[in-house]
Design a protein around this motif. Structure first.
Motif, PDB file in Angstrom:
ATOM      1  N   ASN A 161       0.823  -1.203   0.000  1.00 28.82           N
ATOM      2  CA  ASN A 161       0.000   0.000   0.000  1.00 28.82           C
ATOM      3  C   ASN A 161       0.862   1.261   0.000  1.00 28.82           C
ATOM      4  N   ILE A 162       0.676   2.108  -1.009  1.00 25.26           N
ATOM      5  CA  ILE A 162       1.506   3.300  -1.173  1.00 25.26           C
ATOM      6  C   ILE A 162       1.356   4.257   0.012  1.00 25.26           C
ATOM      7  N   LEU A 163       0.135   4.432   0.483  1.00 30.53           N
ATOM      8  CA  LEU A 163      -0.087   5.353   1.595  1.00 30.53           C
ATOM      9  C   LEU A 163       0.583   4.871   2.871  1.00 30.53           C
ATOM     10  N   MET A 164       0.534   3.573   3.119  1.00 31.48           N
ATOM     11  CA  MET A 164       1.170   3.024   4.314  1.00 31.48           C
ATOM     12  C   MET A 164       2.682   3.275   4.279  1.00 31.48           C
ATOM     13  N   GLU A 191      -6.011   0.682   5.114  1.00 28.46           N
ATOM     14  CA  GLU A 191      -4.878   0.132   5.862  1.00 28.46           C
ATOM     15  C   GLU A 191      -4.994  -1.374   6.102  1.00 28.46           C
ATOM     16  N   LYS A 192      -6.193  -1.931   6.025  1.00 31.60           N
ATOM     17  CA  LYS A 192      -6.393  -3.369   6.234  1.00 31.60           C
ATOM     18  C   LYS A 192      -5.649  -3.827   7.504  1.00 31.60           C
ATOM     19  N   GLU A 193      -5.994  -3.171   8.592  1.00 29.09           N
ATOM     20  CA  GLU A 193      -5.233  -3.320   9.837  1.00 29.09           C
ATOM     21  C   GLU A 193      -5.671  -4.514  10.675  1.00 29.09           C
ATOM     22  N   GLY A 214       6.434   0.750 -13.762  1.00 33.91           N
ATOM     23  CA  GLY A 214       6.752   1.649 -14.866  1.00 33.91           C
ATOM     24  C   GLY A 214       5.545   2.293 -15.508  1.00 33.91           C
ATOM     25  N   SER A 215       4.350   1.754 -15.257  1.00 36.07           N
ATOM     26  CA  SER A 215       3.180   2.245 -15.990  1.00 36.07           C
ATOM     27  C   SER A 215       1.959   2.547 -15.121  1.00 36.07           C
ATOM     28  N   THR A 216       1.986   2.163 -13.828  1.00 42.77           N
ATOM     29  CA  THR A 216       0.826   2.370 -12.953  1.00 42.77           C
ATOM     30  C   THR A 216       1.278   2.916 -11.603  1.00 42.77           C
ATOM     31  N   TYR A 217       0.297   3.384 -10.807  1.00 45.18           N
ATOM     32  CA  TYR A 217       0.595   3.824  -9.448  1.00 45.18           C
ATOM     33  C   TYR A 217       0.621   2.615  -8.516  1.00 45.18           C
ATOM     34  N   GLU A 218       1.622   1.758  -8.690  1.00 44.55           N
ATOM     35  CA  GLU A 218       1.733   0.548  -7.895  1.00 44.55           C
ATOM     36  C   GLU A 218       3.177   0.316  -7.492  1.00 44.55           C
ATOM     37  N   LEU A 219       3.343  -0.357  -6.369  1.00 41.51           N
ATOM     38  CA  LEU A 219       4.665  -0.827  -5.939  1.00 41.51           C
ATOM     39  C   LEU A 219       4.774  -2.308  -6.253  1.00 41.51           C
ATOM     40  N   ARG A 220       5.971  -2.736  -6.614  1.00 41.22           N
ATOM     41  CA  ARG A 220       6.153  -4.155  -6.899  1.00 41.22           C
ATOM     42  C   ARG A 220       7.537  -4.574  -6.423  1.00 41.22           C
TER      43      ARG A 220
END
Length: 291
Positions: A139-142, A226-228, A283-289
């Motif tokens: 999660n980018i925000l986390m 957050e799925k805490e 490279g193409s989306t708002y995601e972490l990998r």
């Protein structure tokens, strides 16, 4: 309905390269990594949560008739000299220099009971201990909030597959709600009676779950991303490191801005114990990998 315990939970940390420049911070960091290897994490007081609404339900004052009725029934169960915050209030008061007649009058001062119960209850609840996790490691925000803008790391703790039921007794899922939970004076009296007179007074399972949710596990739906999950300990414990077995440390993931010096330090303390991973931007989306 309570969810099944996740196979993996993650805990974000806020250490960065700059923490390695101060001896006291380095030693605290090293100590934390040592405890993590043992499957232990730091539990802090519930009152230290960053959201002032968290663990803070709305309060509804019960009528004096309701308070009187509850206290009379409670003393029939726990003893005529019992109060919601003391097994034998009269003896305690006399030992502190009060006259027995004064103490007995105080037991029947239901206005005073109603005024004081909220303060006593909130103090008790605030002393409970909590440690927070997420089931979503990407999660980018986390990463932005809790891992210093992606410059730190998170721990991965895995559940032993044959300990699923034990796992659910160690952590609980946070309930995200749109309406603030509400407790009454009577709810608080029930909980304090249960805490101080466990052999005499037992909350119903329904009341116990409702009060626990309101005071420990409910958050605004604003935080749903957050799925805490939370691990909780009773107020009798002090802040510190505690085991979350049967979860154990199996991995560490570094944020996309983690500096080499930080990575090297963590690896030197945990090498051979865990798997190390690194995140990068898609490279193409708002995601972490994983890189």
């Amino acid at each position: 309905m309570s969810k099944e315990a996740p196979q993996r939970i993650f805990r974000h940390r806020g250490y960065t390269r700059s923490d390695l420049d101060e001896h006291s911070k380095v030693e605290r960091f090293r100590s934390e990594l040592k405890e993590a290897k043992l499957g232990k994490v730091w539990f802090s007081q519930v009152s230290a949560q960053n959201d002032p609404f968290d663990t803070n339900p709305a309060y509804e004052e019960s009528s004096l008739r309701e308070v009187k009725s509850f206290m009379e029934e409670f003393r029939r169960i726990a003893g005529a000299r019992a109060s919601f915050y003391d097994p034998d209030f009269v003896t305690t008061a006399v030992n502190r220099g009060y006259k027995k007649s004064q103490a007995k009058r105080h037991l029947r001062n239901y206005k005073q009971t109603r005024r004081s119960v909220r303060q006593v209850f909130e103090q008790h609840q605030g002393e409970s201990l909590v440690c927070c996790f997420t089931e979503d490691p990407h999660n980018i925000l986390m990463w932005s909030y809790y891992s210093c803008s992606h410059a730190s790391f998170n721990y991965e703790f895995s559940l032993q597959r044959d300990k699923l039921e034990t796992g659910k007794s160690v952590i609980a899922d946070v309930r995200y709600v749109t309406e603030r939970p509400r407790l009454t004076t009577i709810d608080m009296l029930r909980r304090m009676a249960q805490v101080n007179h466990p052999k005499d007074y037992v909350e119903s399972l329904q009341d116990q779950r409702r009060i626990d949710d309101a005071t420990l596990l409910c958050k605004s739906s604003h935080w749903e991303h957050e799925k805490e999950w939370r691990s909780l300990r009773t107020p009798q414990s002090k802040p510190g490191y505690y085991s979350i077995s049967p979860y154990k440390l199996t991995g560490v993931t570094f944020g996309c801005r983690a500096q080499p010096e930080l990575v090297s330090f963590v690896k030197s303390q945990l090498s051979g114990e865990v798997e190390f991973r690194f995140l990068e931007l898609s490279g193409s989306t708002y995601e972490l990998r994983y890189s």
